[in-house]
Enzyme design. Structure first.
Site, short mmCIF file in Angstrom:
data_model
loop_
_atom_site.label_atom_id
_atom_site.label_comp_id
_atom_site.label_asym_id
_atom_site.label_seq_id
_atom_site.Cartn_x
_atom_site.Cartn_y
_atom_site.Cartn_z
N HIS A 121 -36.26 -28.70 3.99
CA HIS A 121 -34.87 -28.73 4.44
C HIS A 121 -34.23 -27.35 4.33
CE1 HIS A 121 -35.23 -33.08 3.92
NE2 HIS A 121 -34.02 -33.25 4.43
N ASN A 152 -40.74 -25.07 -2.19
CA ASN A 152 -39.78 -26.12 -1.85
C ASN A 152 -39.40 -26.97 -3.06
OD1 ASN A 152 -38.24 -27.90 -0.19
ND2 ASN A 152 -39.99 -29.27 -0.01
N ASP A 251 -26.85 -6.90 2.19
CA ASP A 251 -27.24 -5.77 3.04
C ASP A 251 -28.74 -5.76 3.32
OD1 ASP A 251 -24.75 -4.67 3.50
OD2 ASP A 251 -24.87 -3.21 1.86
N GLU A 254 -29.64 -8.48 5.77
CA GLU A 254 -29.18 -8.11 7.10
C GLU A 254 -30.11 -7.07 7.73
OE1 GLU A 254 -24.37 -8.90 6.95
OE2 GLU A 254 -25.12 -6.91 6.40
N GLN A 270 -16.36 -6.71 2.77
CA GLN A 270 -17.80 -6.83 3.08
C GLN A 270 -18.59 -5.67 2.49
OE1 GLN A 270 -19.42 -7.82 7.03
NE2 GLN A 270 -17.31 -8.18 7.67
N GLU A 274 -21.45 -6.97 -0.10
CA GLU A 274 -22.77 -7.05 0.53
C GLU A 274 -23.77 -6.08 -0.08
OE1 GLU A 274 -22.52 -6.79 4.75
OE2 GLU A 274 -21.53 -8.72 4.96
#
Length: 283
Positions: A121, A152, A251, A254, A270, A274
């Site tokens: 999930h 998991n 960061d 991203e 941010q 981040e």
């Protein structure tokens, strides 16, 4: 006063009353607390069928970007508060997502059978226990990734439990989870894909939690001191059960994914939250 002047004054009064009655109330903000995309749409996903590897699906329970070619979500975003937690049993009704465009292959409940990977999930079943409908929505295969069993059942389960512990302690949590790369190690060893090549096994699995005390106007309450947990993990069976060992920065995630995870948060905030690695408690 002449009859003409009297009629003129009556007209003015009626005009002013009419304007007041038809006054338009100020519009409320369309950004509401608890929206699953409150913090942003990380990949600018859309519901255009031509956008087949970044296809937006929004449900009452969560939102996600789906990849037709990978057969998995790219990311899933959801909100956890006490309002979502109840006593509904786990439904275990894994099934294909018939809401996908008709021409697309739909991953089935049996597609992971014998692969050595769990139907993992993204939005957890235990985060949606208020109603049967809410819990059942988490078992759609568009909410699943091939996940190494120990990852998991231990590492990720511990992080999910910790999230709900935070909520039970008076917090509310905005969560994003995703994956990238290909090639994970399950109970049968290394695999790049399963289901005859139609489902990609991710190499890395990540999650970001933005944690706030219960309150209102959530987006405006995120500051440079807001706790943000970012985790990036290998998808293999030898992973440590301690999710805290895999903490990183938003960061870094991203950079690895190309996403903008907290795009609706004030840019100056941010920049600060981040780049920080969480050092808070893990249980």
């Amino acid at each position: 006063m002449t009859k003409r002047n009297l009629l003129y004054q009556v007209f003015i009064v009626l005009f002013l009353v009419s304007c007041k009655e038809t006054e338009v109330a100020p519009q409320q903000s369309t950004v509401l607390d608890g929206e699953h995309l409150l913090l942003g749409n990380p990949s600018s996903a859309t519901s255009d069928e031509g956008n087949f590897n970044n296809y937006l699906i929004e449900r009452p329970q969560y939102a996600l970007s789906y990849s037709r070619d990978r057969g998995t979500p790219n990311w899933v975003s959801w909100y956890v508060s006490k309002d979502w937690l109840g006593t509904t049993d786990r439904q275990d009704d894994f099934r294909a997502d018939q809401s996908l465009p008709s021409a697309w292959y739909k991953v089935a409940a049996t597609s992971y059978t014998g692969s050595g990977f769990d139907r993992g999930h993204n939005t957890p079943s235990a985060d949606r226990t208020k109603t049967v409908e809410d819990n059942s929505a988490t078992f759609l295969m568009t909410n699943m990734i091939p996940q190494a069993p120990n990852h998991n059942r231990q590492t990720w389960a511990n992080l999910e439990d910790y999230t709900r512990d935070l909520v039970n302690d008076g917090m509310e949590v905005y969560v994003m989870m995703g994956n990238y790369g290909s090639g994970g190690t399950g109970s049968n060893g290394l695999a790049q894909t399963i289901d005859q090549g139609r489902v990609t096994v991710p190499n890395r699995i990540w999650k970001v939690l933005v944690i706030l005390p219960e309150g209102v106007n959530d987006l405006s309450r995120i500051t440079t001191t807001t706790r943000v947990i970012a985790v990036d993990t290998p998808n293999n069976s030898s992973i440590s059960s301690d999710w805290g060992a895999y903490r990183t920065t938003v960061d870094a995630i991203e950079t690895a994914t190309g996403y903008n995870l907290l795009s609706n948060v004030d840019e100056d905030i941010q920049v600060v939250i981040e780049r920080q690695t969480d050092r808070g408690p893990t249980r």
